[in-house]
Write a protein that holds these residues in place. Structure first.
Motif, PDB file in Angstrom:
ATOM      1  N   TRP A 170      17.616 -14.313 -48.267  1.00 35.15           N
ATOM      2  CA  TRP A 170      17.881 -12.992 -48.857  1.00 35.15           C
ATOM      3  C   TRP A 170      19.373 -12.676 -48.936  1.00 35.15           C
TER       4      TRP A 170
ATOM      5  N   ASP B 197      12.070 -11.473 -51.287  1.00 37.22           N
ATOM      6  CA  ASP B 197      11.214 -10.928 -50.232  1.00 37.22           C
ATOM      7  C   ASP B 197      10.269 -11.994 -49.692  1.00 37.22           C
TER       8      ASP B 197
ATOM      9  N   ARG C 118      11.175  -9.946 -45.998  1.00 36.18           N
ATOM     10  CA  ARG C 118      11.519  -8.528 -45.838  1.00 36.18           C
ATOM     11  C   ARG C 118      11.157  -8.013 -44.455  1.00 36.18           C
TER      12      ARG C 118
END
Length: 323
Positions: A131, A149, A201
């Motif tokens: 990420w 994610d 996430r």
């Protein structure tokens, strides 16, 4: 009765700066899976390492030396400190493209997605990477549908995995593909790895864009940070920036990549994660402290952003609960 035949060869591509822990970790995982398979009379996985030499790409390590066929899968690991530059990726991308044409499935972990994307095979397809590399990846490969994610994206002949430790997810996915779910679960249990699907996430933190150069918007960002994104209307933000509301909305989105309401949500959720991790306060009270009068609405927003309910997040990451 054991079986010493290989059901498939999985090759790991080694390049300057590649993370050694990832390379050797995957190699060990596939070896362990093969040993578990042998106990049940099944086949093993052949594991090889591929390095670039003056004469081309060669196996530098091979658990079952002999046959010289193209591996069924080639995995590109990530690097420890930086992602490969376009110049560095070019020879590896060209070679991978040739192997793919010969039928190899291609996989990547973390920043290895930059080498994989340089083949052009990810154009128009969904992929993931760490990420923290999301923005850089999207700038370099705008035609790839990036979903940072996701911990892993499996798309037939292409498999991409996200963060530094996502090699465990990729490894188990390949064990499942070639040796079956029972061996995959045994391997996960042996290594104490959670085989249940995870998402990045759950772990990633909100990192606002602050280097855009728009001073009035940066001033608002610092102001929102101090307030935790609480009780601030768009009109109040525009006034703080000294702009008309329509102009502010356009400039804020251009600078940060999101709407002001989304930005405030991220700030509130970030504060809520901190409180869930380090306090024993009830979820309803935390919802109120981060600016939500409706605890039900807070739970929905939190799960949408993090992928876990507040209660599940606390059970997994709460240090106060653990103590």
């Amino acid at each position: 009765m054991t079986n010493d035949r290989a059901v498939a060869e999985i090759g790991i591509v080694i390049y300057p700066g590649a993370q050694l822990g990832m390379i050797h970790g995957l190699s060990d995982l596939f070896w362990i899976a093969g040993e578990r398979s042998k106990v049940h009379g099944g086949e093993r996985l052949r594991v090889s390492h591929w390095e670039r030499t003056d004469e081309g790409f060669r196996r530098s390590f091979d658990t079952m030396p002999g046959a010289g066929s193209c591996p069924a899968v080639l995995v590109v690991p990530g690097a420890l400190s930086k992602v490969p530059t376009p110049t560095e990726t070019e020879p590896y991308a060209r070679w991978l493209l040739d192997r793919h044409a010969q039928g190899a499935t291609l996989g990547s972990v973390c920043g290895g997605a930059f080498i994989l994307a340089a083949t052009g095979l990810l154009a128009g397809r969904t992929a993931t990477t760490h990420w923290m590399f999301g923005e850089k990846f999207q700038r370099r490969f705008p035609d790839v549908k990036l979903d940072a994610d996701k911990m892993i994206v499996e798309d037939g002949d292409i498999i991409t995995a996200g963060g530094l430790m996502a090699w465990t997810d990729l490894g188990l996915r390949l064990v499942d593909r070639f040796l079956g779910p029972s061996i995959m679960l045994e391997t996960a249990q042996y290594l104490l790895i959670d085989p249940v699907g995870r998402e990045q996430r759950h772990y990633s933190t909100f990192a606002p864009q602050l280097t855009h150069g728009d001073e009035p918007i940066l001033k608002v960002q610092h102001w929102l940070q101090a307030k935790g994104g609480r009780d601030v209307s768009v009109s109040a933000m525009a006034e703080h920036a000294g702009m008309e509301e329509r102009t502010f909305l356009r400039r804020f989105r251009s600078a940060t990549g999101m709407k002001p309401t989304e930005y405030c949500q991220q700030l509130r959720v970030g504060k809520a994660r901190e409180l869930l991790e380090f306090s024993k306060r009830p979820v309803d009270r935390i919802a109120w402290e981060v600016g939500y009068e409706d605890a039900g609405a807070f739970r929905k927003v939190f799960q949408k952003r993090v992928g876990l309910t507040p209660g599940d997040y606390r059970r997994r990451f709460g240090t106060a609960a653990a103590a």
